[in-house]
Enzyme design. Structure first.
Site, mmCIF file in Angstrom:
data_model
loop_
_atom_site.group_PDB
_atom_site.id
_atom_site.type_symbol
_atom_site.label_atom_id
_atom_site.label_comp_id
_atom_site.label_asym_id
_atom_site.label_seq_id
_atom_site.Cartn_x
_atom_site.Cartn_y
_atom_site.Cartn_z
ATOM 1 N N TYR A 168 -57.246 -73.609 -77.734
ATOM 2 C CA TYR A 168 -56.952 -74.418 -78.895
ATOM 3 C C TYR A 168 -55.569 -74.229 -79.206
ATOM 4 O O TYR A 168 -54.911 -75.073 -79.847
ATOM 5 C CB TYR A 168 -57.694 -73.726 -80.244
ATOM 6 C CG TYR A 168 -59.332 -74.190 -79.990
ATOM 7 C CD1 TYR A 168 -59.795 -74.619 -78.880
ATOM 8 C CD2 TYR A 168 -60.216 -73.726 -80.903
ATOM 9 C CE1 TYR A 168 -61.150 -75.061 -78.857
ATOM 10 C CE2 TYR A 168 -61.560 -74.138 -80.867
ATOM 11 C CZ TYR A 168 -62.100 -74.697 -79.805
ATOM 12 O OH TYR A 168 -63.403 -74.877 -79.771
ATOM 13 N N LYS A 202 -65.628 -65.322 -68.731
ATOM 14 C CA LYS A 202 -65.913 -65.908 -67.497
ATOM 15 C C LYS A 202 -65.006 -65.541 -66.545
ATOM 16 O O LYS A 202 -64.215 -66.296 -65.617
ATOM 17 C CB LYS A 202 -65.610 -67.737 -67.696
ATOM 18 C CG LYS A 202 -66.221 -68.465 -66.656
ATOM 19 C CD LYS A 202 -67.859 -68.336 -66.252
ATOM 20 C CE LYS A 202 -68.451 -69.239 -65.354
ATOM 21 N NZ LYS A 202 -69.621 -69.150 -65.209
ATOM 22 N N ASP A 211 -71.766 -68.260 -69.680
ATOM 23 C CA ASP A 211 -73.084 -69.262 -69.617
ATOM 24 C C ASP A 211 -74.306 -68.541 -69.469
ATOM 25 O O ASP A 211 -75.502 -68.771 -70.384
ATOM 26 C CB ASP A 211 -72.924 -69.714 -68.248
ATOM 27 C CG ASP A 211 -72.611 -69.014 -67.048
ATOM 28 O OD1 ASP A 211 -72.196 -67.803 -67.391
ATOM 29 O OD2 ASP A 211 -72.693 -69.222 -65.654
ATOM 30 N N ASP A 270 -66.698 -70.377 -80.522
ATOM 31 C CA ASP A 270 -66.932 -71.359 -81.296
ATOM 32 C C ASP A 270 -68.152 -72.090 -80.870
ATOM 33 O O ASP A 270 -69.041 -72.489 -81.688
ATOM 34 C CB ASP A 270 -65.966 -72.756 -80.998
ATOM 35 C CG ASP A 270 -65.671 -73.806 -82.050
ATOM 36 O OD1 ASP A 270 -66.492 -73.832 -82.802
ATOM 37 O OD2 ASP A 270 -64.811 -74.775 -81.805
ATOM 38 N N ASP A 306 -72.007 -71.326 -82.906
ATOM 39 C CA ASP A 306 -72.829 -72.450 -83.385
ATOM 40 C C ASP A 306 -74.326 -72.347 -82.976
ATOM 41 O O ASP A 306 -75.337 -72.818 -83.590
ATOM 42 C CB ASP A 306 -72.029 -73.732 -83.269
ATOM 43 C CG ASP A 306 -71.039 -74.249 -84.117
ATOM 44 O OD1 ASP A 306 -71.012 -73.305 -85.083
ATOM 45 O OD2 ASP A 306 -70.676 -75.227 -84.174
#
Length: 368
Positions: free
Chosen positions: A142, A193, A226, A250, A254
């Site tokens: 970001y 990851k 994942d 993020d 959620d």
């Protein structure tokens, strides 16, 4: 007791409505608990653009920097969709986080007993769920450079964003997460990851080093993002505290939010580094957005914003007893069957934003 300096930024859409209910609780704290708050109010997001031509005015940012804590409602809406990228309401939110140095975003995902049936997952999967997701908030994709969209010599367009973290950035979010885990159930899950991204290879290496040198009393596990997403919907209660980089956080927060049945139930805290006195810059906000489709209709769920104020009392002002009172009032009201539309269920009483706020204050009155 000296006044605690609080800046309120209602923002856009339902942010303005839910913040009205928080103001009622702030007033109650002053009258019934003798807690003095020096409250000021400002604009952020689309409402700030309409007045100042920018989603975060310099004066508002200065007020935020001077406050003991900031309470924010929500930003955004279709009214401002066509603005240039740098003028969009969300840029105001990103800027205030960055300028205040709010690197640690704490998002609890808690399933209240009264709302077990509100989750789309089976009750036996989510009953008793209590997760804290710690998201790094000022680095990663970001904010990384270079970024942008360019036109190549052959006429194609190319978009670029950069995932980057330094050792110190990883260590400070790691310490924040380990410290939280140490106060809870002493288990930390670090999400990365590392099988694909070198940046998160560094992330994992630094988490392992931090664990070995400073936090060996806390259990540390590592998951690829994942797999973490899959595990959140397969067996979410296996987690206690989860820590990860900005974009992964993020997305996962959620996902975890919807395990509880509604974004309208979830608060968050964004914290900066402690200064010499132990004080931190801090911003508290509900996870839900501005919900323009129901804005102005007295339909929004104010509980996430009210619980964000509870987090403010807990983390910024060390007012654990008062924070517990708010949390318990929410539990009692929900157990009594009151529901806003987003958490409505058969046999329950559907109420407005205002009535839900009144019910919380009545419960606080009973507690004294």
């Amino acid at each position: 007791m000296s006044a605690k300096k609080l800046l309120i930024l209602p923002g856009d859409g339902i942010g303005q409505e839910v913040m009205v209910q928080v103001r009622r609780i702030i007033d109650w704290m002053g009258k019934k608990r003798g807690v003095a708050f020096d409250v000021s109010e400002g604009l952020i997001g689309g409402s700030a653009y309409d007045v100042h031509g920018t989603p975060l005015a310099d004066e508002t940012l200065a007020d935020a920097m001077a406050a003991d804590a900031v309470l924010l409602g929500a930003v955004g809406g279709p009214k401002w969709d066509d603005l240039p990228f740098e003028k969009k309401p969300e840029r105001g939110l990103l800027k205030i986080r960055k300028e205040m140095g709010l690197f640690a975003n704490l998002r609890p995902a808690v399933v209240f007993d009264a709302l077990v049936e509100a989750s789309t997952l089976k009750p036996e999967v989510v009953k008793g769920l209590d997760i804290m997701i710690v998201r790094e908030l000022t680095g990663g994709l970001y904010f990384g450079q270079p970024r942008g969209i360019e036109t190549l010599p052959d006429g194609q367009r190319k978009g670029v964003n950069t995932l980057t973290y330094t050792t110190s950035e990883i260590q400070r979010i790691g310490r924040a997460a380990f410290d939280l885990a140490r106060k809870r159930r002493k288990k930390l899950t670090s999400v990365d990851k590392a099988n694909v991204l070198e940046c998160t290879v560094l992330w994992r290496e630094e988490m392992i080093k931090l664990h070995k040198e400073e936090y060996s009393d806390v259990e540390l596990e590592h998951l690829y993002v994942d797999n973490a997403a899959m595990q959140l919907v397969r067996n979410p209660r296996q987690f206690d505290v989860m820590v990860t980089e900005n974009m992964f956080g993020d997305i996962l927060s959620d996902c975890a939010a919807m395990l509880t049945g509604s974004l309208g139930m979830l608060p968050s805290a964004s914290l900066g580094a402690a200064d010499a006195t132990g004080a931190r810059k801090a911003l508290y906000e509900p996870v839900h957005g501005s919900a323009p489709d129901i804005a102005g209709k007295d339909m929004a769920n104010p509980l996430a914003c009210i619980l964000s104020f509870s987090m403010c009392l807990r983390y910024s002002f060390d007012m654990t007893a008062e924070a517990d009172m708010i949390d318990n009032a929410v539990k009692t009201v929900l157990a009594g069957g009151l529901r806003t539309g987003d958490i409505m269920a058969a046999g329950k009483a559907k109420v407005s934003t205002t009535v839900m706020g009144e019910a919380i204050v009545r419960e606080l009155d009973k507690m004294g």
